[in-house]
Every structure is written in structure tokens, then in C-alpha cells.
Scaffold this active site. Structure first.
Site, PDB file in Angstrom:
ATOM      1  N   HIS A  22       0.843  -1.203   0.000  1.00 21.30           N
ATOM      2  CA  HIS A  22       0.000   0.000   0.000  1.00 21.30           C
ATOM      3  C   HIS A  22       0.872   1.244   0.000  1.00 21.30           C
ATOM      4  CE1 HIS A  22       0.423   0.710   4.393  1.00 21.30           C
ATOM      5  NE2 HIS A  22       0.277  -0.591   4.549  1.00 21.30           N
TER       6      HIS A  22
ATOM      7  N   ASP B 149      -0.150   4.324   1.097  1.00 22.32           N
ATOM      8  CA  ASP B 149      -0.519   5.330   2.101  1.00 22.32           C
ATOM      9  C   ASP B 149       0.119   5.009   3.449  1.00 22.32           C
ATOM     10  OD1 ASP B 149      -2.173   3.019   2.202  1.00 22.32           O
ATOM     11  OD2 ASP B 149      -3.639   4.086   3.424  1.00 22.32           O
TER      12      ASP B 149
ATOM     13  N   GLU C  17      -5.150   1.839   2.183  1.00 25.60           N
ATOM     14  CA  GLU C  17      -5.196   0.623   3.003  1.00 25.60           C
ATOM     15  C   GLU C  17      -5.476   0.950   4.461  1.00 25.60           C
ATOM     16  OE1 GLU C  17      -3.754  -2.599   5.610  1.00 25.60           O
ATOM     17  OE2 GLU C  17      -2.941  -0.590   5.480  1.00 25.60           O
ATOM     18  N   GLU C  18      -4.907   2.063   4.935  1.00 23.29           N
ATOM     19  CA  GLU C  18      -4.950   2.361   6.377  1.00 23.29           C
ATOM     20  C   GLU C  18      -6.327   2.826   6.846  1.00 23.29           C
ATOM     21  OE1 GLU C  18      -2.723   1.537   8.344  1.00 23.29           O
ATOM     22  OE2 GLU C  18      -0.749   1.610   7.406  1.00 23.29           O
TER      23      GLU C  18
ATOM     24  N   GLU D 275       3.768  -6.399   3.838  1.00 20.31           N
ATOM     25  CA  GLU D 275       3.521  -5.753   5.135  1.00 20.31           C
ATOM     26  C   GLU D 275       4.588  -6.184   6.137  1.00 20.31           C
ATOM     27  OE1 GLU D 275       1.370  -3.538   6.080  1.00 20.31           O
ATOM     28  OE2 GLU D 275      -0.474  -3.718   4.907  1.00 20.31           O
TER      29      GLU D 275
ATOM     30  N   HIS E 287       3.132   2.657  12.766  1.00 20.50           N
ATOM     31  CA  HIS E 287       2.155   3.518  13.459  1.00 20.50           C
ATOM     32  C   HIS E 287       2.736   4.088  14.756  1.00 20.50           C
ATOM     33  CE1 HIS E 287      -1.448   1.279  11.348  1.00 20.50           C
ATOM     34  NE2 HIS E 287      -0.377   1.332  10.598  1.00 20.50           N
TER      35      HIS E 287
END
Ligand SMILES: [Zn+2]
Length: 383
Positions: free
Chosen positions: A80, A82, A144-145, A169, A356
Site C-alpha cells: 500500500h 498510504d 489501506e490504512e 507488510e 504507526h
């Protein structure tokens, strides 16, 4: 031609330097078209044919589908574009610049997961179409997030097909073949207001919610007795009551109450059936109560993912990494690629503990093994 593509570190730097935050808060949400254009240019210079697929509901965001080689079968390398938002004040380094320190690459998206896209392009830079018996694809998705809108649009369009997919990922280079799903629902109860001195004047939504909560906990116990999978750190499905609001005054019968729940199903538990069960549980509890029930999804939800242990992509991934496959606690876009018929493994260089978080990083020592892994995987599957 490949000389014109920047070095791996320059590609990672360019991606980190181009913010592409996804957020359900509109004031924080950003498009990803600049990232898509960077990737498209590098991939075209590598010899890929590139398609940019704007999201139907939001043309400031797009997926990118790049293909090298011909024919059916093949392998999709997917990531992804983003990132989540970040709290810049908590960072020691600039989240939108690539900083090398302590044998690490710091920056927002280094681990989750812009670096993977650069690593995939770097791994493929020497491969020529003529070397491939089956095609190799690079897929870069949007959003995706937040709600996985990019992967959902791709699944709905149903045009990208391949035998295998790898999603990069952050898994510490361990193959992952299972994750739980996510379902978030709002339960809204509508009763009737009235003066507290006479219960007959109203119908308390708050008291009705008390009964609903009791039944939800009974339902949860039932699900946890029925479903169990020892590969997960938390081996049962979970149901969290995360938000409740109702009423405004002690002397007023509460007319409305709202509860938000988060349910994490195991593989084998389908979201539509769970939602039907949930609605049935609430409506039977409040039968003849005069309370009106509305169940609203808070997001599109993500199905659980499972690729069987004896699937060839899992065996190949285990052999090439030297690690056995397992499960993770976070959701990915894998269920949507599986809907498109791809046998999917989740396997990437980052670490989820750094995702994150302030000062997100990727260890430098992960770069070379990842490039080698991707090259060997393409060689095994596509040549
Ligand atoms: Zn991610």
C-alpha cells in the site's frame, strides 16, 4: 534503460519525502497520486507496462498495476502507498525525510510500508520480459490504512489475475498465512423520552442497551467456545465494547443510546453471517419492547485471511526465508487478493512494532535479504 532508475535508497527517500496520509478525518486525509507517478516512472523505465487506476469515488487516490512478461499465472508483489497520520511533535526525526542513524532508516512509511515498494522495484530492475515464463506484477494500492478502498475497488473490477501474491507488510521477513478479520458496528437504540417520575411516560433506550450488552457478552462467550485457533496469540475471536453514549439528564427517560463494537473474527467466520447473527441477537432480545434497533457498519470491514499450510506459495516462502509460517494480529489486503484467485502470503521486511509509531524505522540489515528474497521468489515462480 535500467540505469535511469534511482538507487534503492534514493527511491525510498523519494517515497518517504512524498506524504500520502490516509485518515478518516478529512482535514488529515491526502491523495496518493504523486507516489503513484513516482512508481509509474520507475516501473516504465524498468520495462513494465503500467496502468493507473483512479478510485471510482475519489480520483485523488489511485491504484497502480504494473506488469512485466506475458501469459497467465505469475506473481503479484503488492504494497500500500498510504501511511497513517503522525504526531510530528513526538518524533525525534523528520517523519517526511529519510534519516540514516543507528543502522536504521527512519521516516513515516519506512516499515509500513513504502520501502517495500522500492525494494520490489530494485529487485526487479535487472529482470527482462524475455526471461519470464509467467508475468510478474507490481501492485501499489490506495487507502489501506482507512477502509481498504483501493483493494476493494480492485477486487470489484476483477481484472487482475495471478497464481500467487506476496504482500510486503511488516512481518520481520516471516511468512504469514493467517490473520483475523475486523468488523465494527454501531448499534443504535431509539426509545422514547419522558419525565423520570413516571416510567410509563417513556421507553428507556439506556435500559434496553443494558439488556443488549448482556446478550452480546453471552454471544461472545458462545463464539469463543465455538471458534479456537492456537496459531493466534489471542486464540479466540474477540468482541470489544468500545464506545457508548446515551441520555442527557438524570430526570429524563433516555430516548436514545448508541454502542460501538469491534469484533475480530478468526478464519472460517464470515462477516455477513456474523452480522446476521448480531442483528438477530439484538432484535430477539428487544422483541416487543417498542425499542427501534438500527445496526450500521462503521467501516466496510475486513474478512479474516487464511492460506493453507500446504499451499505452494507458503512452502516456497518458508523455504526461501528459512522461517516457518504463522499468524499475525493485524489485518491486510490479502482477503481481496484471495477473492481474485491469488494464493497469498504476507511477508515483508519491516516490524509491526515500529509501524504507526513515532520514529518508525526499518533496519538497514533488512534491505539486502529482502531484495534477494524477492529475486529468488520471482525466479522460482515466474521463470
Ligand atoms: Zn501496512
Amino acid at each position: 534503460m535500467s540505469q535511469s532508475i534511482p538507487s534503492l535508497l534514493d527511491m525510498i527517500e523519494a517515497l518517504i519525502h512524498t506524504p500520502s496520509i490516509s485518515s478518516s478525518r478529512p482535514e488529515l486525509d491526502q491523495g496518493n497520486r504523486e507516489i503513484i507517478d513516482l512508481l509509474a516512472n520507475w516501473l516504465e523505465d524498468t520495462g513494465f507496462s503500467v496502468e493507473i487506476m483512479p478510485l471510482p469515488d475519489n480520483p485523488s487516490k489511485a491504484n497502480l498495476i504494473a506488469m512485466l512478461g506475458q501469459g497467465t499465472g505469475g506473481l503479484v508483489l503488492s504494497g500500500h502507498t498510504d501511511t497513517v497520520p503522525c504526531d510530528e511533535g513526538q518524533w525525534k526525526y523528520n517523519p517526511f525525510a529519510l534519516t540514516q542513524a543507528d543502522h536504521r532508516l527512519y521516516g513515516l512509511g519506512t516499515s509500513d510500508m513504502k520501502s517495500f515498494l522500492a525494494l520490489a522495484i530494485d529487485a526487479l530492475r535487472e529482470i527482462r520480459s524475455a526471461d519470464l515464463a509467467e508475468p510478474v506484477f507490481l501492485l501499489a494500492t490506495a487507502d489501506e490504512e482507512t477502509g481498504m478502498a483501493g483493494a476493494q475497488a480492485l477486487a470489484a473490477r476483477d481484472t487482475l489475475h495471478a497464481r500467487y501474491a506476496l504482500i510486503g507488510e511488516p512481518t520481520d521477513l516471516r511468512p504469514v498465512r493467517m490473520h483475523k478479520g475486523i468488523m465494527m458496528e454501531s448499534i443504535h437504540l431509539q426509545g422514547q423520552a419522558g419525565h423520570s417520575s413516571d416510567p410509563g411516560l417513556g421507553n428507556s433506550a439506556l435500559e434496553a442497551m443494558y439488556r443488549v450488552i448482556h446478550e452480546l457478552l453471552v454471544w461472545r462467550t458462545g463464539l469463543q467456545e465455538k471458534y479456537h485457533n492456537p496459531l493466534f496469540a489471542v486464540p479466540v475471536p474477540t468482541l470489544n465494547l468500545g464506545y457508548i453514549h446515551g441520555g442527557d439528564n438524570p430526570n429524563r427517560i433516555c430516548p436514545e443510546c448508541e454502542l460501538h463494537i469491534d469484533l475480530r473474527p478468526l478464519p472460517g467466520m464470515a462477516l455477513p453471517e456474523l452480522r446476521d447473527e448480531l442483528l438477530h441477537c439484538i432484535t430477539t432480545t428487544l422483541q416487543d419492547s417498542g425499542i427501534e434497533v438500527t445496526l450500521v457498519p462503521l467501516s466496510a470491514g475486513v474478512p479474516a485471511m487464511e492460506t493453507s499450510a500446504d499451499n505452494e506459495i507458503i512452502r516456497i516462502a518458508e523455504r526461501l526465508t528459512g522461517n516457518s509460517s504463522g499468524a499475525v494480529a493485524f489485518a491486510t489486503e490479502a482477503p481481496y487478493l484471495q477473492q481474485l484467485g491469488m494464493n497469498t502470503v504476507v511477508l515483508g521486511p519491516g516490524n509491526i512494532n515500529q509501524a504507526h509509531q513515532p520514529d518508525e524505522y526499518l533496519a538497514l540489515e533488512r534491505l539486502e535479504p529482502t531484495t534477494k528474497l524477492l529475486q529468488n521468489l520471482v525466479k522460482t515462480v515466474c521463470t
